[in-house]
Write a protein that holds these residues in place. Sequence first.
Motif, short mmCIF file in Angstrom:
data_model
loop_
_atom_site.label_atom_id
_atom_site.label_comp_id
_atom_site.label_asym_id
_atom_site.label_seq_id
_atom_site.Cartn_x
_atom_site.Cartn_y
_atom_site.Cartn_z
N HIS A 101 0.82 -1.21 0.00
CA HIS A 101 0.00 0.00 0.00
C HIS A 101 0.86 1.26 0.00
O HIS A 101 0.45 2.30 -0.53
N PHE A 102 2.03 1.17 0.63
CA PHE A 102 2.88 2.35 0.79
C PHE A 102 3.93 2.49 -0.31
O PHE A 102 4.62 3.51 -0.38
N GLN A 103 4.08 1.48 -1.16
CA GLN A 103 5.17 1.51 -2.14
C GLN A 103 5.18 2.75 -3.03
O GLN A 103 6.26 3.31 -3.27
N PRO A 104 4.04 3.24 -3.52
CA PRO A 104 4.10 4.45 -4.35
C PRO A 104 4.68 5.65 -3.60
O PRO A 104 5.36 6.49 -4.21
N TYR A 105 4.43 5.71 -2.30
CA TYR A 105 4.91 6.83 -1.51
C TYR A 105 6.39 6.68 -1.18
O TYR A 105 7.12 7.68 -1.10
N PHE A 106 6.85 5.44 -1.01
CA PHE A 106 8.29 5.23 -0.86
C PHE A 106 9.01 5.59 -2.16
O PHE A 106 10.11 6.15 -2.13
N ARG A 107 8.40 5.28 -3.30
CA ARG A 107 9.03 5.64 -4.57
C ARG A 107 9.22 7.15 -4.66
O ARG A 107 10.30 7.65 -5.01
N ASP A 108 8.18 7.91 -4.31
CA ASP A 108 8.28 9.37 -4.34
C ASP A 108 9.35 9.86 -3.36
O ASP A 108 10.13 10.77 -3.69
N CYS A 109 9.37 9.27 -2.18
CA CYS A 109 10.34 9.67 -1.16
C CYS A 109 11.77 9.40 -1.62
O CYS A 109 12.65 10.26 -1.51
N TYR A 110 12.00 8.21 -2.17
CA TYR A 110 13.36 7.85 -2.59
C TYR A 110 13.82 8.70 -3.77
O TYR A 110 15.01 8.99 -3.90
N ARG A 111 12.90 9.09 -4.63
CA ARG A 111 13.29 9.97 -5.73
C ARG A 111 13.69 11.34 -5.21
O ARG A 111 14.60 11.98 -5.76
N ILE A 184 13.62 20.86 6.14
CA ILE A 184 14.76 20.05 6.57
C ILE A 184 15.89 20.25 5.56
O ILE A 184 15.79 19.82 4.41
N PRO A 185 16.99 20.87 5.97
CA PRO A 185 18.06 21.19 5.02
C PRO A 185 18.70 19.99 4.35
O PRO A 185 19.01 20.03 3.17
N ASP A 186 18.92 18.91 5.10
CA ASP A 186 19.58 17.72 4.54
C ASP A 186 18.78 16.48 4.94
O ASP A 186 19.17 15.75 5.86
N PRO A 187 17.67 16.21 4.27
CA PRO A 187 16.79 15.11 4.69
C PRO A 187 17.46 13.74 4.64
O PRO A 187 17.16 12.88 5.46
N LEU A 188 18.37 13.51 3.69
CA LEU A 188 19.03 12.21 3.60
C LEU A 188 19.90 11.98 4.84
O LEU A 188 19.90 10.89 5.42
N ALA A 189 20.63 12.99 5.27
CA ALA A 189 21.46 12.85 6.47
C ALA A 189 20.60 12.63 7.71
O ALA A 189 20.97 11.85 8.59
N VAL A 190 19.45 13.29 7.76
CA VAL A 190 18.54 13.10 8.90
C VAL A 190 18.01 11.67 8.90
O VAL A 190 17.97 11.00 9.94
N MET A 191 17.59 11.18 7.74
CA MET A 191 17.04 9.83 7.64
C MET A 191 18.10 8.79 8.02
O MET A 191 17.79 7.79 8.68
N ALA A 192 19.34 8.99 7.63
CA ALA A 192 20.41 8.05 7.91
C ALA A 192 20.96 8.20 9.33
O ALA A 192 21.89 7.49 9.70
N LYS A 193 20.40 9.16 10.10
CA LYS A 193 20.86 9.44 11.46
C LYS A 193 22.31 9.93 11.47
O LYS A 193 23.05 9.70 12.43
N LYS A 194 22.69 10.65 10.41
CA LYS A 194 24.01 11.25 10.34
C LYS A 194 23.95 12.74 10.63
O LYS A 194 24.97 13.43 10.61
N ALA A 195 22.75 13.22 10.90
CA ALA A 195 22.54 14.61 11.30
C ALA A 195 21.43 14.63 12.33
O ALA A 195 20.55 13.76 12.33
N ASN A 196 21.47 15.60 13.21
CA ASN A 196 20.44 15.72 14.23
C ASN A 196 19.11 16.08 13.60
O ASN A 196 19.04 16.84 12.62
N ASN A 255 21.92 -1.07 5.10
CA ASN A 255 23.30 -0.68 4.88
C ASN A 255 23.53 -0.26 3.44
O ASN A 255 24.25 0.70 3.15
N ALA A 256 22.90 -0.97 2.51
CA ALA A 256 23.07 -0.65 1.09
C ALA A 256 22.46 0.70 0.74
O ALA A 256 22.94 1.38 -0.18
N ILE A 257 21.42 1.09 1.45
CA ILE A 257 20.69 2.31 1.10
C ILE A 257 21.13 3.51 1.94
O ILE A 257 21.41 4.59 1.40
N PHE A 258 21.22 3.34 3.25
CA PHE A 258 21.51 4.46 4.15
C PHE A 258 22.80 4.30 4.96
O PHE A 258 23.31 5.27 5.50
N GLY A 259 23.30 3.07 5.07
CA GLY A 259 24.31 2.79 6.06
C GLY A 259 23.60 2.45 7.37
O GLY A 259 22.46 2.88 7.60
#
Length: 266
Positions: A101-111, A184-196, A255-259
């Motif tokens: 059900h959520f896959q279309p929204y994950f696709r948008d998020c990952y893009r 959010i200035p750097d959403p990828l770093a936030v998602m990967a827990k590499k930024a506060n 690990n392959a996607i975010f670490g």
Amino acid sequence: MTSFCDEFTRIKQRFEKVKIATSPFPHFVVDDVFSPDFLAQWYECLPPKDVFHDNQFGLMSFQTWGMSEDLYKLDATARNFYSVILPGLLNQTLAETIYSHFQPYFRDCYRLLFADQGDALLSRIQLDDWQQAGALNIRQTSSALPCHIDWPNRLISLVFYLAPGEEYRSEWGTRLYRVARDAIPDPLAVMAKKANEPISLVDLSNYRLLTFKPNRVVAFMNSPWSQHGAVVDGDSGLQRWCFVKGINMTLAATNAIFGVPPQLIA
């Protein structure tokens, strides 16, 4: 009494028919998830409070996943409920249905996060064994689950609202905070827990409340913009019960996607 097959059919049909709401971020709500007979059985198998872990700040937890040592604190009937019956109903097939059900929204998020690599990285997601997730939580009044996002291996969080004794308040539900995409200035770093997490940028008065109601499940997608929490107020002595079961990706996929953050390696 409702048979196991009938109970599974009931649950499966409810999750097959969900409609995803997108504001403030993708989520759904399902009422009357379990039959009255099954819910009564669950309440009879709730662990005594003295075997819960005190996590401080008003939260007590009991781990039900897989081979959790907590299960051996229970009598045989309750242990069978959490290690056989409940995982049989909330099984891997159901997890895959919910994820679809959520896959279309994950696709948008990952893009948004990975641009041209988004679709390729999304295809690397593999769901972890859903039996390896699950915890009962009791939150005391005058406590709160602070605004946060989940660890990067979490795909979807499901929160089953329970109310033994029918003591609850509707405002104890999950709060989904509204966060602008560009806040959010750097959403990828936030998602990967590499930024506060930029909690200071979240308006804590601007949220959608998924109200607390017995035998309701709320589910929401994890992303850099999926800030959520809960506030438990009311008379002293009241307690908010819920069962949390996240749909996670494997650590290899994470690990392959975010670490993998060090906190997830134990």
